[in-house]
Design a protein around this motif. Sequence first.
Motif, mmCIF file in Angstrom:
data_model
loop_
_atom_site.group_PDB
_atom_site.id
_atom_site.type_symbol
_atom_site.label_atom_id
_atom_site.label_comp_id
_atom_site.label_asym_id
_atom_site.label_seq_id
_atom_site.Cartn_x
_atom_site.Cartn_y
_atom_site.Cartn_z
ATOM 1 N N PRO A 39 0.875 -0.730 0.239
ATOM 2 C CA PRO A 39 -0.052 0.135 -0.244
ATOM 3 C C PRO A 39 1.558 1.551 -0.353
ATOM 4 O O PRO A 39 2.061 1.228 0.396
ATOM 5 C CB PRO A 39 -0.775 0.129 0.796
ATOM 6 C CG PRO A 39 -0.218 -1.083 2.316
ATOM 7 C CD PRO A 39 1.585 -2.081 1.599
ATOM 8 N N ALA A 40 0.236 2.539 -0.637
ATOM 9 C CA ALA A 40 1.683 3.550 -0.414
ATOM 10 C C ALA A 40 0.849 4.242 0.467
ATOM 11 O O ALA A 40 1.912 4.595 1.518
ATOM 12 C CB ALA A 40 0.393 4.623 -1.573
ATOM 13 N N ALA A 41 0.024 3.763 2.044
ATOM 14 C CA ALA A 41 0.226 4.321 3.145
ATOM 15 C C ALA A 41 -0.986 4.085 3.880
ATOM 16 O O ALA A 41 -1.315 3.166 3.401
ATOM 17 C CB ALA A 41 -0.001 5.921 3.473
ATOM 18 N N ARG A 42 -0.450 3.499 5.200
ATOM 19 C CA ARG A 42 -0.959 2.894 6.287
ATOM 20 C C ARG A 42 -1.864 3.870 7.371
ATOM 21 O O ARG A 42 -1.217 4.809 8.030
ATOM 22 C CB ARG A 42 -0.757 1.102 7.090
ATOM 23 C CG ARG A 42 -0.140 0.514 6.363
ATOM 24 C CD ARG A 42 0.471 -0.657 7.193
ATOM 25 N NE ARG A 42 1.686 -1.613 6.213
ATOM 26 C CZ ARG A 42 0.442 -2.148 5.674
ATOM 27 N NH1 ARG A 42 -0.415 -2.459 5.959
ATOM 28 N NH2 ARG A 42 1.413 -3.763 4.705
ATOM 29 N N VAL A 43 -3.260 3.761 7.453
ATOM 30 C CA VAL A 43 -3.894 4.236 8.389
ATOM 31 C C VAL A 43 -4.651 4.037 9.657
ATOM 32 O O VAL A 43 -5.130 2.947 9.778
ATOM 33 C CB VAL A 43 -4.688 5.788 7.769
ATOM 34 C CG1 VAL A 43 -5.883 6.344 8.711
ATOM 35 C CG2 VAL A 43 -4.203 5.959 6.907
ATOM 36 N N ARG A 44 -3.676 4.720 10.775
ATOM 37 C CA ARG A 44 -3.296 3.194 11.887
ATOM 38 C C ARG A 44 -4.644 4.230 12.681
ATOM 39 O O ARG A 44 -4.475 5.348 13.640
ATOM 40 C CB ARG A 44 -2.982 3.305 13.008
ATOM 41 C CG ARG A 44 -2.897 1.924 14.124
ATOM 42 C CD ARG A 44 -1.377 1.490 14.562
ATOM 43 N NE ARG A 44 -1.144 0.368 13.817
ATOM 44 C CZ ARG A 44 -1.664 -0.816 13.609
ATOM 45 N NH1 ARG A 44 -2.362 -1.162 14.999
ATOM 46 N NH2 ARG A 44 -1.067 -1.628 13.053
ATOM 47 N N LEU A 45 -6.158 4.144 13.769
ATOM 48 C CA LEU A 45 -7.000 4.624 14.076
ATOM 49 C C LEU A 45 -6.029 4.658 16.085
ATOM 50 O O LEU A 45 -5.958 3.268 16.527
ATOM 51 C CB LEU A 45 -8.198 3.832 14.437
ATOM 52 C CG LEU A 45 -9.109 4.090 13.176
ATOM 53 C CD1 LEU A 45 -10.359 3.218 12.979
ATOM 54 C CD2 LEU A 45 -9.098 5.469 12.381
ATOM 55 N N LEU A 46 -6.264 5.508 16.698
ATOM 56 C CA LEU A 46 -5.069 6.060 18.000
ATOM 57 C C LEU A 46 -6.073 6.521 19.016
ATOM 58 O O LEU A 46 -7.277 7.587 17.981
ATOM 59 C CB LEU A 46 -3.842 6.841 17.798
ATOM 60 C CG LEU A 46 -3.016 6.159 17.053
ATOM 61 C CD1 LEU A 46 -1.421 7.797 16.881
ATOM 62 C CD2 LEU A 46 -2.529 4.802 17.304
ATOM 63 N N THR A 47 -6.033 6.609 19.864
ATOM 64 C CA THR A 47 -6.985 7.491 20.764
ATOM 65 C C THR A 47 -6.492 9.056 20.493
ATOM 66 O O THR A 47 -5.969 9.467 20.521
ATOM 67 C CB THR A 47 -6.959 6.948 22.554
ATOM 68 O OG1 THR A 47 -4.952 7.589 22.420
ATOM 69 C CG2 THR A 47 -6.855 5.785 22.501
ATOM 70 N N PRO A 48 -7.454 9.860 21.063
ATOM 71 C CA PRO A 48 -7.922 10.977 21.040
ATOM 72 C C PRO A 48 -5.885 12.023 21.266
ATOM 73 O O PRO A 48 -5.629 12.731 21.210
ATOM 74 C CB PRO A 48 -8.674 11.941 21.961
ATOM 75 C CG PRO A 48 -10.054 10.866 21.735
ATOM 76 C CD PRO A 48 -8.998 9.203 21.634
ATOM 77 N N GLU A 49 -5.360 11.488 22.503
ATOM 78 C CA GLU A 49 -4.430 11.037 23.061
ATOM 79 C C GLU A 49 -3.082 11.416 22.575
ATOM 80 O O GLU A 49 -2.078 10.780 22.247
ATOM 81 C CB GLU A 49 -4.254 11.044 24.765
ATOM 82 C CG GLU A 49 -5.112 11.506 25.459
ATOM 83 C CD GLU A 49 -6.170 10.691 25.024
ATOM 84 O OE1 GLU A 49 -6.972 11.167 25.409
ATOM 85 O OE2 GLU A 49 -6.535 9.740 25.184
ATOM 86 N N GLY A 50 -3.616 10.476 21.065
ATOM 87 C CA GLY A 50 -2.106 9.759 20.172
ATOM 88 C C GLY A 50 -1.448 8.696 20.503
ATOM 89 O O GLY A 50 -0.953 8.216 20.739
#
Length: 249
Positions: A39-50
């Motif tokens: 993939p060109a990029a991966r997107v991971r979901l983090l907590t609002p604090e990162g």
Amino acid sequence: MATGFTVDIAGADGMRTAEWTVGEEFLIRPNRWGEDAEPAARVRLLTPEGREAAPEAALAMASRPVTVAEVEERLSLKGGGDPHPVLALTCPDGSRMATVIPEERVPWPQHFHVVDENDRALAEITHTPSRLGRRCSWRIDLAEGGDPIVGHRGSLRGWLVFVLAFPLWLVIFLGCLLLTLLTFGHVAEMVVWGCPRSVTWRRRGGIAGGRSLTFGHLRTDYHHDPALLDPRVAYAQAALHYFDTMHHD
């Protein structure tokens, strides 16, 4: 030259509901490559604090009872539900590419900060939801300055077709509804149709036809011009747009 990519949410079950999961990941894939390609990029979901909760911590939180205080905190948030996650974009080699940070701690914020791998500002993204008499819009203010890049949902031609075809669709919809009632629910197919969903981002004040980023709803893919928009910002905007589309369309 414009390049194309798609947002691949296969395996990210939480993307399909408002109950997204911290640590969940989806992909941005170039159109010109096969599904098994990098993939060109991966997107991971983090907590609002990162932060990304460890699997053991996430399991413990899921198994324990929910306290009254936690329920009250969720209800106090604008719109209800968990606050919007931070989106962490990484390169194919796993290194940081960019991070999208919501400004407001609410489920559907209107302002986002985009920073690079060194936490330097890349852009500010503003999302204005649809309201009566106003189309949904996205605005990208680049850290380097210059006119903003603005995208509106639907084109003038698309909205014209929508208005002209609406009476015909309404007749078909009412016919399906009547058939469903007469058959006591045994025939429940409805014609799925809605407002135009395509979006074209252009630099305000720029030359005509200068499309920085486009989203084609029928093809569910994006095209962007690297000469007009940094790919990191393009991927960040696409990830935000698709995340919003999955939960509101």
